[in-house]
Design a protein around this motif. Structure first.
Motif, PDB file in Angstrom:
ATOM      1  N   TRP A  42       0.810  -1.210   0.000  1.00  0.00           N
ATOM      2  CA  TRP A  42       0.000   0.000   0.000  1.00  0.00           C
ATOM      3  C   TRP A  42       0.846   1.263   0.000  1.00  0.00           C
ATOM      4  O   TRP A  42       1.652   1.468   0.902  1.00  0.00           O
ATOM      5  N   TYR A  44       0.515   5.586  -1.502  1.00  0.00           N
ATOM      6  CA  TYR A  44      -0.189   6.625  -2.258  1.00  0.00           C
ATOM      7  C   TYR A  44       0.689   7.856  -2.436  1.00  0.00           C
ATOM      8  O   TYR A  44       0.201   8.958  -2.648  1.00  0.00           O
ATOM      9  N   ALA A  50       0.809   4.861  -6.542  1.00  0.00           N
ATOM     10  CA  ALA A  50      -0.579   4.436  -6.349  1.00  0.00           C
ATOM     11  C   ALA A  50      -0.965   3.375  -7.374  1.00  0.00           C
ATOM     12  O   ALA A  50      -1.625   2.389  -7.033  1.00  0.00           O
ATOM     13  N   GLY A  83      -6.598   3.759   0.273  1.00  0.00           N
ATOM     14  CA  GLY A  83      -5.721   4.486  -0.638  1.00  0.00           C
ATOM     15  C   GLY A  83      -6.422   5.705  -1.200  1.00  0.00           C
ATOM     16  O   GLY A  83      -5.847   6.801  -1.261  1.00  0.00           O
ATOM     17  N   TYR A  84      -7.675   5.521  -1.565  1.00  0.00           N
ATOM     18  CA  TYR A  84      -8.454   6.647  -2.087  1.00  0.00           C
ATOM     19  C   TYR A  84      -8.663   7.715  -1.015  1.00  0.00           C
ATOM     20  O   TYR A  84      -8.390   8.892  -1.239  1.00  0.00           O
ATOM     21  N   ALA A  87      -5.253   9.481   0.130  1.00  0.00           N
ATOM     22  CA  ALA A  87      -4.709  10.346  -0.918  1.00  0.00           C
ATOM     23  C   ALA A  87      -5.618  11.559  -1.133  1.00  0.00           C
ATOM     24  O   ALA A  87      -5.124  12.682  -1.312  1.00  0.00           O
ATOM     25  N   LYS A 116      -1.544  13.977  -5.388  1.00  0.00           N
ATOM     26  CA  LYS A 116      -2.305  13.096  -4.493  1.00  0.00           C
ATOM     27  C   LYS A 116      -3.705  12.853  -5.051  1.00  0.00           C
ATOM     28  O   LYS A 116      -4.260  11.767  -4.899  1.00  0.00           O
ATOM     29  N   ALA A 119      -3.344  10.195  -7.529  1.00  0.00           N
ATOM     30  CA  ALA A 119      -3.178   8.918  -6.821  1.00  0.00           C
ATOM     31  C   ALA A 119      -4.531   8.414  -6.321  1.00  0.00           C
ATOM     32  O   ALA A 119      -4.851   7.226  -6.436  1.00  0.00           O
ATOM     33  N   PHE A 123      -6.677   4.706  -7.146  1.00  0.00           N
ATOM     34  CA  PHE A 123      -7.269   3.795  -6.158  1.00  0.00           C
ATOM     35  C   PHE A 123      -8.775   3.694  -6.330  1.00  0.00           C
ATOM     36  O   PHE A 123      -9.345   2.608  -6.184  1.00  0.00           O
TER      37      PHE A 123
END
Length: 147
Positions: A42, A44, A50, A83-84, A87, A116, A119, A123
């Motif tokens: 994982w 980001y 990502a 991740g979403y 970021a 970001k 990224a 995700f």
């Protein structure tokens, strides 16, 4: 599911019935062995990181799906979601700080960090793929019925 308690002494691969889906990203840093398998993948940091991360996590998701491991499938979904959300927090708030020193929520910016945001969008696409996967939906429904 709480983030404390004896349920986290469980190997959820060996005891999938003990897994509770929970809300959002709950348990993402504690549900083993999936945390140990997914957390190192994982990242980001930027769009390239990502993409590499999301692809690797999605590949693990596919492996869990092939092995009929719903807890792993759901944990992969949670890492993609996280991740979403992480970021996107950096994309909206300089330095990722949503709250000021007084604990008040800062005003989000559009876009404080464009890298970001890129990224986050990587995700988001993989997170949607999992959520919309018929196999995931069937496994989720079956898991809820068993509990």
């Amino acid at each position: 599911m709480t983030d404390e308690g004896p349920e986290y002494d469980i190997n959820f691969r060996e005891h999938p019935g003990a897994y509770e889906i929970g809300r959002g990203e709950q348990g993402v840093f504690k549900v083993e062995p999936y945390k140990s398998e997914l957390l190192p993948l994982w990242s980001y940091r930027d769009e390239d990181a990502a993409r590499e991360s999301a692809v690797a996590i999605y590949e693990e998701y596919e492996r869990y799906r092939e092995n009929d491991e719903f807890p792993g499938m759901d944990m992969a979904r949670k890492y993609l979601q996280m991740g979403y959300t992480r970021a996107m927090r950096y994309a909206k708030y300089p330095g990722g700080r949503k709250y000021d020193s007084d604990g008040d929520e800062r005003e989000p910016q559009r876009w404080a960090d464009r890298e970001k945001r890129a990224a986050a969008l990587v995700f988001e696409r993989y997170w949607e793929r999992v959520r919309e996967d018929d196999a995931y939906q069937r496994a989720k429904d079956a898991h809820r019925e068993r509990r």
